[in-house]
Design a protein around this motif. Structure first.
Motif: not given
Length: 720
Positions: A237-245, A257-263, A284-286
């Protein structure tokens, strides 16, 4: 403090709603709407601005309610811009599409409707009944349950009166668009030279060939959701940041790869060999600041499997072995994803947690820090930086690294620093962590000092309301809502200056002192020069640096710029000397109506009314909190600080001409437990918790006592 009343609709005075006035409408098929067109419907006005993470949270809070009451409810977004770029109608139309806003939106760049409803904060919600009267106003997040209860009451009341009109509302969806990318957010270069792009608008990851155009594969179904599994089953849901491990950790942690799955408020791990996606942090909750349920406590069997959204895919949630399960709790307070029952508790900023046991809040970017031996997470939703240490089995952890969860620009030791929606990260060769701090239009730097703590300093940026496009010395230069940052081969920094449509370069002076965690050097600004490398870009949100050679063998640097609003990756060649232009597009300040306050005593009231069927919740401590400060600090002679009453007597300094009052309010409520056969609260029902919160920054102008002004009381409704 306003006390609980289970019938706020009936007791509020009947105030006719003001007309909706602005520059134009979106999502109406070209029609201009009036309140008369909405008569017979319950109406919610959502005053928002698309830069604001709290406003985006509210959009998500309202989605379920909007879908459940399509026949009786009309939500109207009133877009009231903070930044100059947000006043551009083309940019607003793109944002409405980007964030999947499925209701009419009024474009209010002059803040006409904002002022008519005396809004003072983003977001502000106003509820209007089917006869056109205002019945509630609230600011901030966490009101979904209250609004749902209020809408239910209004629907029943006006259905009985014959004043409710069911049927289709005025929403007309825009024409669908197509393309390989849709509002891409961030990108990284993979070991084989391909690019991995966080394709936020498609809720997936797109792997592109080195030409940055050819699609190699897609990871994720493209449907919004939180589901682990293979590339054809996983959902984001609207992923943003990415970084190689780091290469040496990939086999151990099981992903590349680590992903910031923002929403979704989680971090995901992606294994490149087969595209398998796993949730590695978050529930999964804010995360709700000050909430009593931000941490999942012990109570389930060790390693209880958790289904995160369908398809039979599971992740592992590790919990202590030695505590028995809690008693069963009703569906309203049980996480349906848990296979066992779990108690919840408050977050302690000094504790390191299991990463699957803590709620996160809109993680926007991630970057690996060798000095911290952890990924740094830009937690945009609560204005902080976190440290996520990956590992196998029970060895992974997550903790708060820097930030107080107050929104603003304050340097110093990480534990006392203030951020404002940090959205981009990059780690320099010397270990410093560059931060694009978007809401303060700032470039900050968090410097590891002992392998665990950081000290925070600012290079560019003046605060929440000052922005622009100005090059020159860092203490005078201005940005406008930057979302991305990267480090060039020479150690200088490039910034994706998103709302200026530019790429900027920052070169620090050689004499910049090293950081420490004391109150001295850590609080000094970073000196240097700012130039502009490229302009005319469509909301650049990230930059990937490619260092290579020109045909003649000389060094050549290219930037791959993620042009989010143009749905593409653009290659920009830099000159060998990396020199940029010195531009001055002017300085700007957020133009909101200024509140005149008389010097001397001022009463601050923050009304709060629990929703129907709820009451104030003091089971975990005081149910309310009010925090007050000012910029400049001398604006207040007294009244600053933190307390539990939603009211405060302030004294305004007559010697300060203007400033900003910073007010943070929180109120916890819970469902009223039904009575059992014995007339006592049912012991088998554990009430659901709800937290409403808002930060106000109220610009004020001090006038002599006796002149027309706000009067002796400044009222900021949290919910009333």
């Amino acid at each position: 403090m306003t006390t609980h009343d289970s019938s706020p609709v009936s007791r509020l005075p009947r105030v006719r709603a003001s007309e909706l006035v602005g520059r134009g409408w979106l999502n109406t098929g070209g029609w201009d709407l009036s309140l008369a067109d909405l008569r017979g419907k319950v109406v919610i006005l959502d005053f928002w601005t698309f830069c604001c993470i709290n406003c985006l949270h509210v959009l998500d809070e309202l989605r379920e309610l909007e879908e459940a009451h399509r026949d009786e409810l009309v939500i109207v977004g009133v877009h009231s811009p903070k930044f100059e770029h947000e006043a551009d109608p083309v940019a607003l139309a793109a944002a409405v599409e980007r964030y999947e806003v499925h209701h009419p939106v009024l474009d209010d760049p002059e803040l006409v409707t904002w002022s008519a409803y005396t809004a003072r904060a983003w977001p502000t919600l106003v509820v209007i009944d089917p006869e056109g009267y205002v019945v509630a106003q609230m600011a901030g997040e966490g009101h979904a349950s209250a609004i749902a209860a209020l809408v239910g009451e209004l629907v029943a009341e006006h259905d009985a009166k014959g004043t409710l009109h069911r049927g289709d509302g005025p929403y007309v969806p825009p024409a669908p668009t197509s393309g390989t990318l849709r509002f891409p957010a961030k990108a990284i270069t993979l070991p084989d030279g391909n690019l991995l792009v966080a394709d936020a608008g498609h809720h997936s990851l797109a792997e592109l060939a080195p030409d940055a155009e050819t699609l190699v594969r897609r990871i994720g179904t493209g449907e919004r959701g939180l589901v682990d599994g293979g590339p054809d089953d996983a959902r984001f849901s609207e992923p943003n940041g990415l970084c190689l491990v780091p290469e040496e950790l990939r086999a151990w942690v099981g992903y590349d790869v680590l992903v910031a799955d923002t929403v979704n408020h989680v971090l995901r791990g992606v294994r490149l060999a087969d595209g398998v996606v796993t949730t590695v942090a978050g529930t999964g909750e804010q995360f709700m600041v000050g909430g009593a349920e931000n941490v999942l406590l012990s109570g389930a069997v060790v390693g209880a499997a958790r289904d995160v959204g369908g398809g039979g895919s599971t992740i592992r949630s590790l919990v202590p072995r030695d505590l028995p399960p809690d008693p069963p709790r009703p569906a309203t307070t049980t996480d349906p994803a848990l296979s066992g029952e779990r108690r919840r508790g408050p977050f302690d900023p000094g504790v390191t947690y299991g990463p699957l046991d803590v709620k996160l809040s809109s993680p926007w970017d991630v970057a690996w820090s060798p000095d911290l031996d952890a990924f740094v997470v830009a937690m945009a939703g609560n204005h902080t930086l976190w440290a996520f240490a990956p590992g196998g089995a029970e060895e992974s952890s997550i903790r708060l690294l820097a930030g107080t969860m107050n929104e603003g620009l304050e340097d110093g030791p990480g534990e006392s620093a203030w951020f404002a929606q940090p959205s981009g990260l990059a780690v320099a060769d010397d270990g410093g962590i560059w931060v694009a701090d978007s809401e303060t239009s700032a470039l900050r730097r968090a410097e590891p000092v002992n392998g665990r703590e950081v000290a925070v300093r600012t290079a560019v940026g003046q605060g929440l309301f000052d922005f622009g496009h100005r090059d020159g010395p860092t203490d005078q230069a201005l940005l406008q809502h930057p979302l991305g940052v990267a480090v060039l081969p020479d150690g200088s920094v490039v910034v994706a200056d998103t709302y200026d449509g530019a790429v900027r370069r920052v070169v620090l002076d050689d004499a910049a002192p090293a950081a420490d965690v004391g109150d001295g050097v850590a609080g000094t600004r970073l000196a240097g020069q700012v130039t502009t490398l490229a302009t005319g870009l469509a909301e650049p949100s990230d930059v990937v640096v490619e260092a290579g050679q020109a045909p003649d063998g000389s060094p050549q640097v290219h930037l791959l710029v993620v042009e989010s609003a143009a749905h593409r990756i653009t290659r920009v060649a830099l000159p060998a000397d990396l020199a940029g232009e010195v531009l001055d597009g002017g300085a700007h300040r957020t133009q909101r109506p200024v509140t005149d306050v008389a010097a001397g005593p001022l009463r601050l009231d923050v009304p709060f009314v629990p929703a129907p069927g709820q009451k104030l919740d003091d089971r975990f401590g005081p149910s309310t909190e009010l925090r007050v400060s000012a910029t400049p600090p001398g604006l207040l002679l007294s009244g600053e600080g933190t307390g539990t009453d939603l009211g405060r007597d302030l004294v305004i300094n007559p010697d300060v001409a203007e400033g900003v009052l910073h007010v943070t309010a929180r109120a916890a409520s819970c469902d009223v437990v039904p009575l059992g056969p014995d007339g006592e609260p049912d012991p088998d029902v554990f009430p659901a918790c709800h937290l409403a919160q808002q930060d106000w920054g109220v610009p004020v102008r001090v006038v002599p006592a006796g002149e027309p002004g706000e009067g002796p009381v400044l009222t900021l409704p949290l919910r009333g």
